[in-house]
Design a protein around this motif. Sequence first.
Motif, PDB file in Angstrom:
ATOM      1  N   VAL A 194      -4.224  10.035  -5.374  1.00  0.00           N
ATOM      2  CA  VAL A 194      -4.464   8.902  -4.261  1.00  0.00           C
ATOM      3  C   VAL A 194      -5.257   9.317  -3.018  1.00  0.00           C
ATOM      4  CG1 VAL A 194      -3.344   7.258  -2.658  1.00  0.00           C
ATOM      5  CG2 VAL A 194      -2.065   8.108  -4.867  1.00  0.00           C
ATOM      6  N   LEU A 237      -6.678   3.820  -1.775  1.00  0.00           N
ATOM      7  CA  LEU A 237      -6.045   2.694  -1.126  1.00  0.00           C
ATOM      8  C   LEU A 237      -6.681   2.552   0.324  1.00  0.00           C
ATOM      9  CD1 LEU A 237      -2.438   3.624  -1.917  1.00  0.00           C
ATOM     10  CD2 LEU A 237      -3.959   1.759  -3.045  1.00  0.00           C
ATOM     11  N   PHE A 260      -6.363   7.824   0.669  1.00  0.00           N
ATOM     12  CA  PHE A 260      -5.872   6.705   1.480  1.00  0.00           C
ATOM     13  C   PHE A 260      -6.595   6.579   2.571  1.00  0.00           C
ATOM     14  CE2 PHE A 260      -1.764   8.736   0.012  1.00  0.00           C
ATOM     15  CZ  PHE A 260      -0.990   7.687  -0.174  1.00  0.00           C
ATOM     16  N   TYR A 298       1.221  13.557  -6.730  1.00  0.00           N
ATOM     17  CA  TYR A 298       0.421  12.507  -6.996  1.00  0.00           C
ATOM     18  C   TYR A 298      -0.046  11.760  -5.766  1.00  0.00           C
ATOM     19  CZ  TYR A 298       0.494   7.135  -7.283  1.00  0.00           C
ATOM     20  OH  TYR A 298       0.043   5.828  -7.253  1.00  0.00           O
ATOM     21  N   ARG A 299       0.444  11.909  -4.446  1.00  0.00           N
ATOM     22  CA  ARG A 299      -0.243  11.632  -3.164  1.00  0.00           C
ATOM     23  C   ARG A 299      -1.660  12.543  -3.015  1.00  0.00           C
ATOM     24  NH1 ARG A 299       5.235  10.846  -1.450  1.00  0.00           N
ATOM     25  NH2 ARG A 299       5.162  12.755  -0.686  1.00  0.00           N
ATOM     26  N   GLY A 306       0.968   4.185  -2.945  1.00  0.00           N
ATOM     27  CA  GLY A 306       0.763   5.343  -2.658  1.00  0.00           C
ATOM     28  C   GLY A 306       1.684   6.342  -2.736  1.00  0.00           C
ATOM     29  N   ALA A 332     -11.112  10.295   2.171  1.00  0.00           N
ATOM     30  CA  ALA A 332     -10.361   9.692   0.887  1.00  0.00           C
ATOM     31  C   ALA A 332     -11.267   9.866  -0.271  1.00  0.00           C
ATOM     32  CB  ALA A 332     -10.045   8.375   1.212  1.00  0.00           C
ATOM     33  N   MET A 370       0.876  -0.969  -0.044  1.00  0.00           N
ATOM     34  CA  MET A 370      -0.046   0.014  -0.072  1.00  0.00           C
ATOM     35  C   MET A 370       0.788   1.399   0.052  1.00  0.00           C
ATOM     36  SD  MET A 370      -3.122   0.820   2.292  1.00  0.00           S
ATOM     37  CE  MET A 370      -2.759   2.362   3.513  1.00  0.00           C
ATOM     38  N   ASN A 371       2.056   1.326   0.939  1.00  0.00           N
ATOM     39  CA  ASN A 371       2.745   2.399   0.721  1.00  0.00           C
ATOM     40  C   ASN A 371       3.527   2.502  -0.342  1.00  0.00           C
ATOM     41  OD1 ASN A 371       1.931   2.999   3.559  1.00  0.00           O
ATOM     42  ND2 ASN A 371       3.668   2.343   4.477  1.00  0.00           N
TER      43      ASN A 371
END
Length: 184
Positions: free
Chosen positions: A38, A112, A40, A33-34, A5, A103, A1-2
């Motif tokens: 994404v 994620l 979380f 990007y994060r 992400g 999220a 996952m990390n």
Amino acid sequence: MNLLGGMDTATSGEIMVNGRNITTMNERELTEYRGKAVGFVFQFYNLIPNLTAEENVDFAAEFTDKPHSAKEVLSMVGLDDRLSHFPSQLSGGEQQRVAIARAIAKNPQLLLCDEPTGALDYETGKSILKLLQKINREQNKMIVLITHNSLIAPVADRVIKMKSGRVEYMIRNEEPQSVEGIEW
């Protein structure tokens, strides 16, 4: 996952997400990007204690271009009556749903989710899985759901079984079930 992400760096190989190799991104690109691509859902929620449920969701949505409204997504997870409550005033299951709403509010291409139903009762867990399945199907979002509950696997398009940090097997589910069709 990390790794998916962009929070950890791969020591070898490539990680392709929507045609982009995230292993070649610099820190600025990874941060973007994060922040934008994404969403979380952390196992331990990671809510900001001095912000209300609505403010926690709004805060995350500030980092993206096309966010959903906090009120809308908190309603989707059944918390429209808890908008002004602080994390300490919410149960564990409610905190988990705020984390899920946070999220989703970012409107990312990739969600994620680390044990997103772990702190939820059976019915609420099913409603959250239905919501994630709907987002996947109707909005064409990629959802990576990490769980120890193998009974959830029939709803997935693809199942990757990990053991001791390695892929044990990977299968494509040609006919994923609806959430209504599973029991655990």
